[in-house]
Scaffold this motif. Structure first.
Motif: not given
Length: 426
Positions: A68-85
């Protein structure tokens, strides 16, 4: 397992057991996203078990572990990519569902579909405390430089555009020139994607920077210099690398004075990107010439330390040294604990998504090559690990390009370019 519906495509949940995956499928979900790192508590199923349970239930599965304290933009974009797939509705989980919802909410803010001030109320309406998301956004708003990463999956390399938000001036760090070793084909897709981003953001390139002569990919520095006119730079000790590889390649005509770059940086040198102050740290160990760029609150540490779950860089290349790498890492760890560290590679341990950003504090706390060990233990660990690693498959190809600043071999009389591969040299 009870899930909370966020929208038609996303629900979030706490930790599911094996039986819950069949229930998810029965409820019409198409995919599961696991946002929980392995080993957080005893009895946690973990990535491998969850992947098997998802497959048995006919569900797609993605592993996007975050703290929770170490979230980065890479994590956010990876989550979005998983949703898109996903081919339908998704259930995303962590221990309680909070981190999964945080990743979604932050993506909505970054893409302009939600205002930062609305994040906490959004969470409260669903029964979650998203104060951590608010803190992420507050911290991000005050950060300079802005860092945009480009992950190159063929070699797991990370390229960066580092920009001053006040002046829109930027630097490109460690760009990749595409090369297929099977066909000998070269291309500029990665470099052109960087140029497209720069154009779309209205940025002006002030520097094209390499952290060291790379052994696993070609540098696109020369190509980008030709496209932008921006000066190129690398560490001054690149001349030592040139002299070493001149002998390996039996290359009498190779200039070993570093004149292939516009500037050679020594330890402690400073420069500017717009209004941002930048300085250079000599960081040998992985190579003789490696340097770190410290720009604002960010440090581009190339192949010294990777993300904390990935350890540190190899030191078995010609001119490498585990002891020198230890000293370089200690210098990096002497930076302020909140300093953002951006690595040059990510090899996705455990099958997780690509990540490249950490902090000094996180490295001290969680990197097993650093936390709780001394120099002697590190050197022994690093040398033992290096003995198990094959040489990079593009090493002999790439160095003859990269010790010339990313210039491909000159065309011969038939108009073609040729690489020279020394046999039995290493």
């Amino acid at each position: 397992m009870t899930s909370v519906k966020v929208n038609e495509l996303l629900s979030v949940a706490g930790q599911p057991d094996a039986a819950a995956f069949a229930a998810f499928a029965a409820d019409g979900f198409a995919a599961v996203i696991n946002a929980r790192p392995d080993g957080e508590e005893p009895g946690q199923p973990g990535n491998t078990a969850e992947k098997a349970s998802a497959a048995a239930a006919g569900l797609a599965y993605s592993f996007v572990p975050v703290k929770g304290t170490e979230i980065t933009e890479a994590d956010i974009r990876a989550f979005q990519a998983a949703m898109a797939e996903a081919k339908g509705p998704v259930v995303a989980h962590c221990k309680s569902g909070t981190r999964a919802l945080t990743l979604h909410a932050l993506g909505e803010v970054l893409d302009g579909r939600m205002k930062p001030g609305d994040v906490e109320a959004f969470g409260q309406n669903l029964g979650f405390d998203l104060a951590g998301a608010r803190r992420f956004l507050e911290k991000r708003a005050g950060q300079a430089p802005h860092v945009k990463a480009f992950f190159e999956p063929r070699t797991c390399s990370v390229q960066y555009v580092v920009s001053d938000p006040a002046t829109k001036r930027c630097a490109i760090i460690d760009p990749v020139l595409d090369f297929d070793e099977m066909s000998g084909a070269t291309a500029m897709a990665n470099a052109d994607a960087i140029l497209a981003h720069i154009e779309s953001e209205g940025l002006t390139v002030e520097w094209i920077l390499d952290t060291h002569p790379h052994a696993d990919h070609f540098s696109a520095a020369h190509y980008l210099h030709e496209k932008t006119g921006a000066p190129t730079a690398i560490g001054a000790h690149v001349t030592d690398v040139q002299k070493l590889w001149k002998e390996i390649y039996n290359w009498p005509a190779l200039k070993t004075d570093g004149s292939q770059w516009d500037r050679l940086f020594a330890d402690g040198d400073t420069f500017e990107i717009g209004a941002l102050k930048a300085r250079v740290m000599f960081s040998p160990g992985h190579t003789l010439a490696s340097i770190t760029y410290v720009i604002g609150d960010a440090a581009f540490v190339h192949d010294t330390v990777f993300t904390p779950d990935s350890g540190t860089a190899r030191t078995d290349f010609p001119g490498g040294s585990a002891a020198a790498l230890w000293q370089s890492i200690q210098a990096i760890l002497s930076l302020p604990e909140e300093t953002r560290l951006f690595s040059g590679h990510d090899y996705q341990p455990g099958g997780r998504h690509p990540r490249w950003e950490s902090t000094v504090a996180a490295q001290k706390r969680a990197n097993p090559h650093i936390a709780g060990i001394d120099e002697a233990a590190f050197v022994a660990l690093r040398q033992a690990r290096d003995r198990t690693l094959p040489k990079p498959k593009l090493m002999l190809h790439a160095l003859q390009v990269n010790i010339r600043g990313g210039r491909l071999p000159d065309p011969e009389e038939n108009g073609r370019r040729y690489l020279k591969i020394p046999l039995d040299a290493l």
